[in-house]
Design a protein around this motif. Structure first.
Motif, PDB file in Angstrom:
ATOM      1  N   ARG A 338     -17.649   0.179  25.333  1.00  0.00           N
ATOM      2  CA  ARG A 338     -17.774  -1.262  25.097  1.00  0.00           C
ATOM      3  C   ARG A 338     -17.044  -1.593  23.796  1.00  0.00           C
ATOM      4  O   ARG A 338     -17.230  -0.919  22.788  1.00  0.00           O
ATOM      5  CB  ARG A 338     -19.247  -1.686  24.995  1.00  0.00           C
ATOM      6  N   PHE A 339     -16.262  -2.659  23.841  1.00  0.00           N
ATOM      7  CA  PHE A 339     -15.408  -2.976  22.703  1.00  0.00           C
ATOM      8  C   PHE A 339     -15.362  -4.489  22.472  1.00  0.00           C
ATOM      9  O   PHE A 339     -15.395  -5.272  23.421  1.00  0.00           O
ATOM     10  CB  PHE A 339     -13.978  -2.491  22.952  1.00  0.00           C
ATOM     11  N   LEU A 340     -15.259  -4.862  21.202  1.00  0.00           N
ATOM     12  CA  LEU A 340     -14.965  -6.243  20.852  1.00  0.00           C
ATOM     13  C   LEU A 340     -13.544  -6.265  20.304  1.00  0.00           C
ATOM     14  O   LEU A 340     -13.222  -5.545  19.364  1.00  0.00           O
ATOM     15  CB  LEU A 340     -15.949  -6.774  19.813  1.00  0.00           C
ATOM     16  N   VAL A 341     -12.689  -7.089  20.913  1.00  0.00           N
ATOM     17  CA  VAL A 341     -11.275  -7.139  20.546  1.00  0.00           C
ATOM     18  C   VAL A 341     -10.901  -8.578  20.211  1.00  0.00           C
ATOM     19  O   VAL A 341     -11.156  -9.492  20.998  1.00  0.00           O
ATOM     20  CB  VAL A 341     -10.372  -6.622  21.679  1.00  0.00           C
ATOM     21  N   GLY A 342     -10.305  -8.770  19.045  1.00  0.00           N
ATOM     22  CA  GLY A 342      -9.944 -10.121  18.625  1.00  0.00           C
ATOM     23  C   GLY A 342      -8.462 -10.314  18.412  1.00  0.00           C
ATOM     24  O   GLY A 342      -7.754 -10.856  19.257  1.00  0.00           O
TER      25      GLY A 342
END
Length: 575
Positions: A338-342
């Protein structure tokens, strides 16, 4: 302003700009340069800046402090906004997080003066039903939280003029599990309006990403209809964390609890012991930031290292520093999915395509050829193969009839290409077999002419022409796919022979597939060295000629998942 800013000078740089111009092209150029300089610690080199410019990156920023530290002072008088920086009072050792939290305290005080706590509580009590942020992250496979942010202290202006609704829809179309929207105005240019606009544009859950440490902000988030909020362990005490978590859960808000280092992580078990375990399992995720919020330095391997110190039943999300599939794979190899990418997505010219390329398994670039039964075909499809192939050449030990192929392909999902391999058959026969077998793609391994290839393509099939040299590949029209194979062996195809894959690199930038000597152990090397966007494997996953080995197929497709995804084999991805 004249001269340089001396070490004891109290001179300020005032930058005034027209609010009406805040969506002009002045967002770039000098504005971005100034933004970057003011976000770094190298202010001592800044001399003789212009007094006025059309810089507007901070137009929506709320007051961020007094003249005793770096700050933005907003003054809307006669349609203009003035920004005042005391360059000599900027603390070179003062970390970004401290600056942001001081600004946030003043922002909260100003907001409370306009909307009372009682009113925010009332609005929170009639909030929309949440969409299940943690539930979306808990589903199988790679899960990405795609972030909307206009700027950051570490990177400066990223895309100050982005359209939150358009960006949100592009993320959803690309397969994002959830969205994250920055609402911090002074350093990230976020806003309530950005959050609401993005959430109304999509159906997936949306995280409010801000620096939250006051109960007022939690009620406020619920009043906005937020699905989840971010809490940063480093910003709050254990007692505050428990209080804010309980409040969030009572308001039907999921929480992403962010940690950075071992000190943060060591506090987590004590915080969670004071909460109901079933609520934690269903409504809490732990974010591990690859970026140190004090220095804003990034290490993409950091999250995987720290995650080992947390209980295994917690949902772990890697935050920051993800810029491509290699970064994702490095973390996936360590057990994080699971990743948060901005920034990488905000800067992408086609965020939908970028997300799809990350989320779609690299195994999509692989065709497993020479299949003879439906069970093996289903196995390949379940493991993410982009194509499966049947050989319609009688001398081959892998030969099957069109009827057998049709049965073999019958239950495959539509995204898996059904490829038929032919050698020197007349066009009419090729088309007849293709219809009976239910093919999507025709692969030609004989001396078929370009005209014959185009005739088959005109009938509605993706056509792949197998060639043994670069000259023939270059002579093949762009509308026809090219498979470059080894020139040795009696049978058509790669014949399992290893060859100098680097020779194929001269064919770039044209997309092409590679065959010959590809096995589970060599698939990544073959694709990387050759520059191929797809690979064709047959004998490399066999225990005997024509006998596929299920374990070898599993290994091949698991390892190939590290490759960039490719639609080479599918009709909708015609070259």
């Amino acid at each position: 302003m004249r001269g340089s800013v001396g070490p004891r000078s109290t001179r300020r740089l005032s930058i005034a700009t027209s609010y009406r111009q805040r969506r002009s092209d002045a967002r770039t150029g000098w504005s971005a340069h100034l933004f970057q300089m003011l976000s770094s610690s190298c202010f001592g080199c800044f001399q003789n800046p212009p007094v006025r410019t059309e810089w507007v990156n901070y137009a929506d920023a709320l007051s961020c402090g007094s003249s005793h530290r770096m700050g933005l002072q907003k003054n809307r008088q006669k349609g203009r906004i003035a920004f005042s920086f005391d360059l000599n009072r900027i603390g070179l050792r003062m970390d970004f997080l401290t600056r942001i939290l001081e600004a946030k305290r003043e922002e909260i005080a100003a907001t409370k003066a306009h909307v009372s706590l009682d009113e925010v509580k009332r609005l929170a009590s009639v909030r929309d039903a949440p969409r299940g942020f943690c539930a979306a992250l808990a589903r199988d496979g790679l899960r990405i939280i795609a972030e909307i942010k206009r700027a950051s202290p570490s990177k400066g202006a990223i895309d100050p003029s982005l359209d939150p609704a358009e960006r949100a829809r592009s993320y959803e179309a690309g397969g994002a599990a959830c969205l994250s929207v920055l609402t911090e105005p002074s350093f990230f240019l976020g806003s309530k309006e950005d959050y609401l606009t993005a959430r109304h544009a999509v159906s997936i859950p949306v995280l409010r990403k801000d620096f939250i440490f006051d109960e007022y902000q939690v009620y406020e988030s619920a009043a906005w209809g937020a699905d989840a909020i971010l809490l940063i362990v480093r910003c709050i005490s254990d007692e505050s964390a428990v209080r804010l978590l309980r409040l969030a859960f009572s308001l039907r808000l999921d929480v992403l609890l962010e940690c950075y280092d071992e000190r943060d992580v060591e506090r987590v078990p004590g915080i969670l012991r004071q909460l109901a375990p079933e609520v934690v399992r269903s409504h809490l995720a732990i974010g591990i930031n690859n970026r140190d919020l004090s220095s804003f330095r990034t290490d993409v391997t950091h999250a995987a290292k720290v995650a080992k110190k947390l209980p295994p039943d917690l949902q772990i999300v890697a935050l920051s520093g993800i810029f491509g599939k290699a970064d994702l794979q490095a973390s996936r190899d360590a057990g994080i999915r699971r990743f948060l990418v901005g920034e990488a997505l905000v800067r992408s010219s086609d965020a939908t395509r970028t997300l799809r390329s990350w989320l779609e398994p690299g195994a999509r670039s692989v065709k497993v050829c020479g299949l003879r039964d439906a069970e093996t075909a289903r196995l390949c499809a379940s493991l993410g193969a982009g194509a499966v192939g049947a050989v319609f050449y009688p001398p081959s030990p892998r030969y099957v009839t069109p009827a057998v192929a049709r049965e073999m392909f019958r239950e495959l999902p539509p995204q898996v290409a059904r490829v038929g391999v032919f050698v020197d058959l007349p066009v009419a026969e090729v088309l007849s077999v293709a219809r009976i077998a239910g093919l999507t793609t025709v692969q030609l391994h004989g001396g078929e002419s370009v005209e014959e290839c185009l005739a088959i393509r005109a009938a509605g099939y993706r056509v792949i022409r197998a060639v043994k040299d670069l000259e023939c590949a270059r002579a093949t029209p762009e509308s026809i796919g090219v498979l470059l194979e080894c020139s040795r062996g009696e049978l058509p195809g790669g014949n399992g022979a290893m060859w100098n894959w680097s020779e194929a690199k001269a064919l770039a930038p044209r997309p092409f597939a590679l065959a010959g000597g590809v096995t589970p152990e060599t698939v990544v090397e073959a694709a990387t060295v050759s520059g191929a966007c797809a690979v064709d494997v047959s004998s490399g996953v066999e225990s005997a000629p024509g006998v596929k080995d299920a374990e070898k197929i599993r290994r091949l497709l698991e390892i190939a998942d590290r490759l960039p995804s490719s639609g080479f084999w599918r009709e909708e991805e015609r070259v």
